[in-house]
Design a protein around this motif. Structure first.
Motif, short mmCIF file in Angstrom:
data_model
loop_
_atom_site.label_atom_id
_atom_site.label_comp_id
_atom_site.label_asym_id
_atom_site.label_seq_id
_atom_site.Cartn_x
_atom_site.Cartn_y
_atom_site.Cartn_z
N TYR A 1 0.81 -1.21 0.00
CA TYR A 1 0.00 0.00 0.00
C TYR A 1 0.85 1.27 0.00
O TYR A 1 0.48 2.28 -0.59
CB TYR A 1 -0.94 -0.02 1.21
N SER A 2 2.01 1.21 0.67
CA SER A 2 2.88 2.38 0.75
C SER A 2 4.33 1.92 0.77
O SER A 2 4.83 1.52 1.83
CB SER A 2 2.57 3.21 2.00
N PRO A 3 5.03 1.96 -0.38
CA PRO A 3 6.42 1.52 -0.42
C PRO A 3 7.31 2.24 0.59
O PRO A 3 8.21 1.63 1.18
CB PRO A 3 6.84 1.83 -1.86
N THR A 4 7.08 3.53 0.80
CA THR A 4 7.92 4.28 1.74
C THR A 4 7.62 3.93 3.19
O THR A 4 8.42 4.24 4.08
CB THR A 4 7.71 5.80 1.54
N GLY A 5 6.49 3.26 3.43
CA GLY A 5 6.14 2.85 4.78
C GLY A 5 6.28 1.36 4.98
O GLY A 5 5.65 0.78 5.86
N THR A 6 7.12 0.74 4.14
CA THR A 6 7.28 -0.72 4.17
C THR A 6 8.68 -1.12 4.61
O THR A 6 9.68 -0.60 4.10
CB THR A 6 7.00 -1.32 2.78
N GLY A 7 8.75 -2.04 5.56
CA GLY A 7 10.00 -2.65 5.98
C GLY A 7 10.00 -4.11 5.59
O GLY A 7 8.94 -4.73 5.44
N VAL A 8 11.19 -4.69 5.40
CA VAL A 8 11.29 -6.06 4.91
C VAL A 8 12.36 -6.80 5.71
O VAL A 8 13.39 -6.23 6.06
CB VAL A 8 11.67 -6.08 3.41
N VAL A 9 12.10 -8.08 6.00
CA VAL A 9 13.08 -8.94 6.65
C VAL A 9 13.23 -10.19 5.80
O VAL A 9 12.23 -10.83 5.44
CB VAL A 9 12.64 -9.31 8.08
N LEU A 10 14.47 -10.56 5.47
CA LEU A 10 14.75 -11.70 4.60
C LEU A 10 15.68 -12.69 5.26
O LEU A 10 16.67 -12.30 5.89
CB LEU A 10 15.40 -11.22 3.30
N CYS A 11 15.41 -13.99 5.09
CA CYS A 11 16.33 -15.02 5.54
C CYS A 11 16.02 -16.32 4.81
O CYS A 11 14.90 -16.83 4.86
CB CYS A 11 16.23 -15.25 7.04
N GLY A 12 17.01 -16.83 4.09
CA GLY A 12 16.78 -18.10 3.39
C GLY A 12 17.64 -18.20 2.14
O GLY A 12 18.73 -17.62 2.06
N GLN A 13 17.16 -18.94 1.18
CA GLN A 13 17.91 -19.21 -0.04
C GLN A 13 18.31 -17.92 -0.75
O GLN A 13 17.54 -16.96 -0.83
CB GLN A 13 17.08 -20.08 -0.99
#
Length: 275
Positions: free
Chosen positions: A238-250
């Motif tokens: 909905y809002s790219p500037t208000g989005t956080g992301v966490v990644l772990c894996g392949q």
């Protein structure tokens, strides 16, 4: 005539440079090994967590310095089993508070034939292993705070990569104060998916679980294929500037998800990985 005399000047320079680099690498490796502090600790529990995955708990009650080294979800450490010099790098699955309150580290360990991890999974309660201090900066969750500014947090994990994600969710990151927190968790099939017994608690904390199976059976009605494909179908940012992301894996998953999100306007600084 010596070898050095037979070498042309430019070849001699290259030869000496490579020799110097090898010596420096050897010295650096020796220093690194010498500075690793190993602490002995007993296994307090080991049991199957899913197909090829084991839940391992190690007692650190008598090792306060070791316990205190775990300060942030996403950190990992080195582990050695008896009579094997080569260590295994393992992400800590329990939240940092568990080390102080329960005197324990939890791990989700994938048993791979011929590896230190396989030997670890073959041990029993009371067997002693050696642990290094917790290392790595973990998930810099401060980058996506306060919750009001980053109402969307997208979490992606595959296989045993769910281990540090458990640490993150159970240590808390104000998920209940955000409007859209989703965990896309990929595994080959239901039998390979760990922590299913924790899903209800995770959802009650504000995290929506989206299981994704790459090889589901005919009874599966949820998301299929790979995590990145499932996310691409749903997306709903909905809002790219208000989005956080966490990644772990392949690696392929993390690279493709990063590419998708950055192209949609999510800042790369807000995409967290457990280095």
């Amino acid at each position: 005539m010596t070898v050095l005399r037979r070498l042309a000047p430019n070849h001699l320079t290259t030869h000496l440079r490579h020799h110097r680099m090898r010596r420096l690498a050897t010295v650096a490796a020796a220093v690194w090994q010498d500075t690793t502090v190993w602490t002995q600790a007993p296994l307090s529990g080991i049991e199957p967590a899913a197909e090829s995955l084991f839940h391992v708990r190690i007692d650190v009650l008598d090792s306060p310095d070791l316990a205190a080294s775990h300060t942030r979800a996403g950190q990992y450490l080195q582990l050695r089993v008896p009579d094997v010099e080569k260590p295994s790098f393992l992400a800590i699955a329990s939240p940092p508070s568990d080390a102080a309150s329960k005197g324990a580290f939890d791990f989700l360990v994938k048993s791979v034939a011929g590896s230190t991890a396989e030997l670890l999974c073959g041990l029993k309660r009371g067997d002693v292993v050696e642990l290094s201090q917790a290392i790595g900066r973990g998930f810099d969750i401060e980058q996506i705070e306060p919750a009001e500014k980053y109402p969307t947090v997208l979490i992606f994990a595959t296989g045993s990569g769910i281990s540090p994600i458990r640490s993150l969710i159970e240590s808390g990151f104000n998920a209940d104060k955000r409007s859209d927190v989703r965990l896309y968790y990929g595994a080959r099939n239901v039998k390979r998916m760990a922590y299913q017994d924790r899903f209800k608690d995770w959802e009650s904390s504000g995290v929506k679980i989206v299981p994704v199976l790459s090889q589901p059976d005919d009874n599966w009605t949820g998301e299929s294929n790979y995590v990145q494909a499932a996310f691409s179908r749903a997306k709903q940012i909905y809002s790219p500037t208000g989005t956080g992301v966490v990644l772990c894996g392949q690696k392929q998953m993390t690279e493709e998800i990063t590419s998708i999100l950055v192209s949609d306007g999510v800042s790369s600084e807000k995409i967290l990985k457990n280095f």
